[in-house]
Write a protein that holds these residues in place. Structure first.
Motif, PDB file in Angstrom:
ATOM      1  N   HIS A  14      15.502  71.553 -22.263  1.00 15.21           N
ATOM      2  CA  HIS A  14      16.390  70.544 -21.685  1.00 15.21           C
ATOM      3  C   HIS A  14      17.630  70.444 -22.568  1.00 15.21           C
ATOM      4  N   TRP A  15      18.782  70.705 -22.000  1.00 14.73           N
ATOM      5  CA  TRP A  15      20.032  70.547 -22.755  1.00 14.73           C
ATOM      6  C   TRP A  15      21.037  69.813 -21.888  1.00 14.73           C
ATOM      7  N   PHE A  16      21.717  68.825 -22.465  1.00 14.58           N
ATOM      8  CA  PHE A  16      22.660  68.077 -21.639  1.00 14.58           C
ATOM      9  C   PHE A  16      23.772  67.461 -22.471  1.00 14.58           C
ATOM     10  N   THR A  17      24.820  67.100 -21.762  1.00 18.50           N
ATOM     11  CA  THR A  17      25.924  66.350 -22.344  1.00 18.50           C
ATOM     12  C   THR A  17      26.295  65.251 -21.363  1.00 18.50           C
ATOM     13  N   VAL A  71      27.107  63.040 -16.526  1.00 17.65           N
ATOM     14  CA  VAL A  71      26.102  63.820 -17.247  1.00 17.65           C
ATOM     15  C   VAL A  71      25.888  65.166 -16.558  1.00 17.65           C
ATOM     16  N   ILE A  72      25.750  66.198 -17.358  1.00 18.01           N
ATOM     17  CA  ILE A  72      25.357  67.529 -16.883  1.00 18.01           C
ATOM     18  C   ILE A  72      24.146  67.934 -17.708  1.00 18.01           C
ATOM     19  N   ILE A 126      20.063  72.773 -12.800  1.00 17.89           N
ATOM     20  CA  ILE A 126      21.057  71.889 -13.415  1.00 17.89           C
ATOM     21  C   ILE A 126      21.149  70.625 -12.570  1.00 17.89           C
ATOM     22  N   SER A 127      21.092  69.468 -13.224  1.00 16.12           N
ATOM     23  CA  SER A 127      21.325  68.209 -12.511  1.00 16.12           C
ATOM     24  C   SER A 127      22.602  67.569 -13.045  1.00 16.12           C
ATOM     25  N   GLN A 128      23.281  66.847 -12.157  1.00 19.21           N
ATOM     26  CA  GLN A 128      24.592  66.310 -12.514  1.00 19.21           C
ATOM     27  C   GLN A 128      24.803  64.963 -11.820  1.00 19.21           C
TER      28      GLN A 128
END
Length: 292
Positions: free
Chosen positions: A162-165, A279-280, A237-239
């Motif tokens: 899991h990686w996100f910004t 968020v991405i 990918i969720s956004q």
């Protein structure tokens, strides 16, 4: 062999078509949004743009796990149909959802002693949870038994990276994951955190970069470094209200790696309450959840 069903909860952030294709039962979490209470499922609650706009303007939202009775109401009809049940749960490091589900299942084992009833704490969130559920469904379609699918999930859940910004630091500050001082300082300098979910299922900040463009490029760098056997792999990918930027990240991934496809979905209101607009979050299979 008795038929069995895979059950999950709404932090999975899969859309209705995906849920129906996999034949999933999804237990909804809920959100108290001002005076409005709604369940985290398609068709219930405010329009996503309206929801995130209201969050950005400072309106408060609180999320709630399903209680034990909620779980029983969703689980019992499946068991009454004579089916076995495998529940794949939202990370216990982020919610009481798994614990409540387990209490309900313990009670139902007494009521349905002939049934096979299992639960797995996926230690995953959003479409990371969606990815491990998708892979479990693929195993089920191969004819694997409920125990084989359960064991597959246990063996592979910590390989779901899991990686996100985030678009801004407001919701991380409101949720207590970032101090007010750091949030103000970071916002002034346009600092963007790069975060992941660790082996305990908790959110953990790994590094920071300056600027939105660099934060998205950092996600592409991470997957290129950490993905294992990308050939044929599906990346999720969720956004949250940043589709164009997310499509840009998907294009970078496809250019760099021979993945089968990149599936883009939407952050639901439960996850979105804690991450905010912009968020991405990227999910893929790696060797483990290492950060380097």
């Amino acid at each position: 062999m008795r038929d069995y069903v895979i059950v999950t909860d709404s932090c999975v952030d899969l859309n209705q078509d995906q849920v129906e294709d996999m034949g999933l039962t999804v237990v909804p979490l809920s959100v108290q949004f001002g005076a409005q209470h709604f369940y985290n499922r398609p068709g219930d609650g405010p329009d996503p743009k309206e929801f995130f706009d209201r969050l950005m303007k400072g309106e408060s939202a609180q999320t709630s796990a399903p209680n034990v009775d909620d779980f029983k109401e969703n689980f019992r009809p499946l068991l009454q149909e004579g089916k076995d049940l495998l529940y794949l749960a939202f990370s216990s490091g982020l919610s009481a959802t798994y614990q409540n589900g387990c209490i309900a299942l313990d009670d139902l084992r007494e009521e349905f002693p002939e049934a096979k009833i299992y639960a797995v704490d996926t230690l995953c969130a959003s479409m990371g949870q969606g990815l491990i559920v998708y892979l479990a469904d693929q195993e089920k379609r191969k004819g694997k038994t409920i125990e084989e699918v359960r064991d597959f999930v246990e063996a592979n859940k910590l390989k779901v990276c899991h990686w996100f910004t985030v678009g801004n630091l407001t919701q991380l500050r409101r949720g207590g994951r970032l101090s007010a001082g750091k949030a103000v300082f970071g916002s002034l300098l346009q600092v963007k955190p790069i975060l992941h979910v660790d082996n305990d299922g908790h959110l953990a900040a790994v590094t920071t970069v300056k600027g939105r463009k660099k934060s998205i490029e950092a996600l592409a760098d991470k997957i290129e470094t950490l993905i294992e056997n990308p050939e044929g792999q599906y990346v999720f990918i969720s956004q949250a209200q940043c589709r164009e930027e997310t499509e840009g990240l998907a294009a970078m991934i496809k250019k760099r790696l021979p993945v089968a496809d990149v599936i883009i979905g939407d952050i639901g209101p439960v996850i979105g309450t804690h991450t905010g607009q912009g968020v991405i979050a990227m999910f893929f299979m790696g060797k483990d959840r290492r950060t380097e």
